[in-house]
Design an enzyme around this catalytic site. Structure first.
Site, PDB file in Angstrom:
ATOM      1  N   ASP A  17       0.838  -1.201   0.000  1.00 41.12           N
ATOM      2  CA  ASP A  17       0.000   0.000   0.000  1.00 41.12           C
ATOM      3  C   ASP A  17       0.873   1.251   0.000  1.00 41.12           C
ATOM      4  OD1 ASP A  17      -2.297   1.482   0.017  1.00 41.12           O
ATOM      5  OD2 ASP A  17      -2.974   0.827   1.994  1.00 41.12           O
ATOM      6  N   GLY A  18       0.311   2.340  -0.522  1.00 43.04           N
ATOM      7  CA  GLY A  18       1.001   3.633  -0.448  1.00 43.04           C
ATOM      8  C   GLY A  18       1.640   4.104  -1.740  1.00 43.04           C
ATOM      9  N   GLU A  64     -12.448  -4.433  -4.943  1.00 42.53           N
ATOM     10  CA  GLU A  64     -12.905  -3.097  -4.544  1.00 42.53           C
ATOM     11  C   GLU A  64     -12.184  -1.991  -5.323  1.00 42.53           C
ATOM     12  OE1 GLU A  64     -12.199  -5.596  -2.231  1.00 42.53           O
ATOM     13  OE2 GLU A  64     -14.352  -5.945  -2.120  1.00 42.53           O
ATOM     14  N   ASN A  65     -11.010  -2.326  -5.880  1.00 45.98           N
ATOM     15  CA  ASN A  65     -10.257  -1.303  -6.618  1.00 45.98           C
ATOM     16  C   ASN A  65     -10.967  -0.841  -7.888  1.00 45.98           C
ATOM     17  OD1 ASN A  65      -7.023  -2.760  -5.754  1.00 45.98           O
ATOM     18  ND2 ASN A  65      -8.064  -1.021  -4.817  1.00 45.98           N
ATOM     19  N   ARG A  68     -12.063   2.826  -8.334  1.00 46.20           N
ATOM     20  CA  ARG A  68     -11.144   3.933  -8.649  1.00 46.20           C
ATOM     21  C   ARG A  68     -11.434   4.491 -10.041  1.00 46.20           C
ATOM     22  NH1 ARG A  68      -5.306   2.877  -5.835  1.00 46.20           N
ATOM     23  NH2 ARG A  68      -6.140   2.065  -3.883  1.00 46.20           N
ATOM     24  N   ARG A 181       1.655  -5.384   5.832  1.00 43.55           N
ATOM     25  CA  ARG A 181       0.982  -4.289   5.130  1.00 43.55           C
ATOM     26  C   ARG A 181       1.785  -3.009   5.330  1.00 43.55           C
ATOM     27  NH1 ARG A 181      -5.278  -2.990   4.137  1.00 43.55           N
ATOM     28  NH2 ARG A 181      -4.932  -1.157   2.822  1.00 43.55           N
ATOM     29  N   ARG A 187      -5.385  -2.574   8.404  1.00 46.55           N
ATOM     30  CA  ARG A 187      -6.609  -3.251   7.954  1.00 46.55           C
ATOM     31  C   ARG A 187      -6.224  -4.453   7.113  1.00 46.55           C
ATOM     32  NH1 ARG A 187      -7.984   2.004   6.443  1.00 46.55           N
ATOM     33  NH2 ARG A 187      -7.110   1.780   4.367  1.00 46.55           N
TER      34      ARG A 187
HETATM   35  C1  IPE Z   1      -1.485   0.423  -3.459  1.00 45.85           C
HETATM   36  O1  IPE Z   1      -1.269   1.792  -3.482  1.00 45.85           O
HETATM   37  C2  IPE Z   1      -1.687  -0.160  -4.841  1.00 45.85           C
HETATM   38  C3  IPE Z   1      -3.038  -0.686  -5.109  1.00 45.85           C
HETATM   39  C4  IPE Z   1      -4.061  -0.666  -4.295  1.00 45.85           C
HETATM   40  C5  IPE Z   1      -3.245  -1.273  -6.419  1.00 45.85           C
HETATM   41  P1  IPE Z   1      -2.473   2.819  -3.383  1.00 45.85           P
HETATM   42  O2  IPE Z   1      -2.863   3.214  -4.768  1.00 45.85           O
HETATM   43  O3  IPE Z   1      -3.570   2.302  -2.531  1.00 45.85           O
HETATM   44  O4  IPE Z   1      -1.749   4.061  -2.681  1.00 45.85           O
HETATM   45  P2  IPE Z   1      -2.370   5.083  -1.632  1.00 45.85           P
HETATM   46  O5  IPE Z   1      -3.022   4.294  -0.527  1.00 45.85           O
HETATM   47  O6  IPE Z   1      -3.368   5.920  -2.369  1.00 45.85           O
HETATM   48  O7  IPE Z   1      -1.196   5.864  -1.167  1.00 45.85           O
HETATM   49 MG    MG Z   2      -4.106   2.503  -0.567  1.00 42.32          MG
END
Ligand code: IPE
Ligand code: MG
Length: 234
Positions: A17-18, A64-65, A68, A181, A187
């Site tokens: 994540d991040g 869930e992605n 986006r 994580r 989470r």
């Molecule tokens: C993780 O990074 C990659 C995926 C969920 C595919 P994020 O895109 O969630 O990065 P943040 O949480 O917005 O920083």
């Molecule tokens: Mg994220």
């Protein structure tokens, strides 16, 4: 330098994540963060392989992605495809076997093809098993398992924990020992909800593109020092 460890997890699952925050901190578009993050996966996979970890599962894209913006989703898919095509042949040379976890059929055909090629190329490898959770969700995984159990006409009294495990996307993989994580989120986010029932968790503030070998050392060291009791009194 790798620390001396008393105990190694057999199955490590990672929620990277991040990526977005990493890019935003640098004034870059989010996709640059994904590019850097997805590139980092091979480094970490190979390092875990050097340690002798037998199973690694990575959360690449969750069910869930899909919420986006489409532009981010299609950019991320393109980046995932590029990295699979470039990096899986290198992992193949190390004997790593790729397994896909999730609903592959809902991904664009060109990404499905790329995942299928990776699985096919590495099918007979006997080294580390690398689970790629693309379009994966823990609830959907259980729904899909129930559907298959029902479709096979299995009578209720034959249903036990082993049978359910054997119908999950992770069939054949042991439960998760250590879940990592990054990016300061505490989470599970619908990742391997069945398989993490007794996992140890390691959370770190490090953003995924910055997550380095030394962070793996830390996570494995912390794991090796924990006492796992699985509900028993020891
Ligand atoms: C993780 O990074 C990659 C995926 C969920 C595919 P994020 O895109 O969630 O990065 P943040 O949480 O917005 O920083
Ligand atoms: Mg994220």
């Amino acid at each position: 330098m790798k620390p001396e460890l008393k105990r190694l997890p057999v199955h490590v699952a990672i929620v990277p994540d991040g990526n977005g925050r990493w890019a935003e901190k640098r004034g870059l578009p989010r996709l640059k963060g994904h590019q850097s993050g997805v590139k980092n996966m091979r480094t970490i996979i190979e390092y875990l392989n050097d340690y002798g970890v037998k199973y690694v599962t990575l959360y690449g894209f969750s069910t869930e992605n899909w919420a986006r913006p489409m532009e981010e989703i299609s950019g991320l898919f393109r980046i995932l495809k590029e990295r699979i095509d470039k990096d899986v042949p290198k992992l193949h040379r190390k004997g790593i076997r790729v397994k896909h976890l999730g609903r592959l059929g809902e991904l664009p055909q060109w990404l499905q093809d790329s995942v299928n090629r990776a699985v096919e190329l590495t099918r007979n490898n006997s080294g580390m098993v690398l689970g790629l959770a693309f379009n994966y969700g823990g609830h959907i995984e259980i729904v899909d398992a129930i559907r298959r159990i029902v479709a096979e006409g299995i009578p209720p009294e034959k249903i036990d924990e082993k049978l359910v495990s054997d119908h999950l996307y992770t069939a054949g993989l042991p439960d998760v020992d250590l879940l990592i994580r990054t990016a300061d989120e505490v989470r599970l986010s619908n990742f391997l909800i069945w398989q993490t029932a007794y996992s140890e968790y390691h959370f770190t503030k490090v953003l995924w593109p910055d997550f380095a070998k030394s962070d793996i050392d830390q996570a494995l060291l912390a794991y090796s020092q924990r006492e796992r009791r699985f509900g028993a009194l020891l």
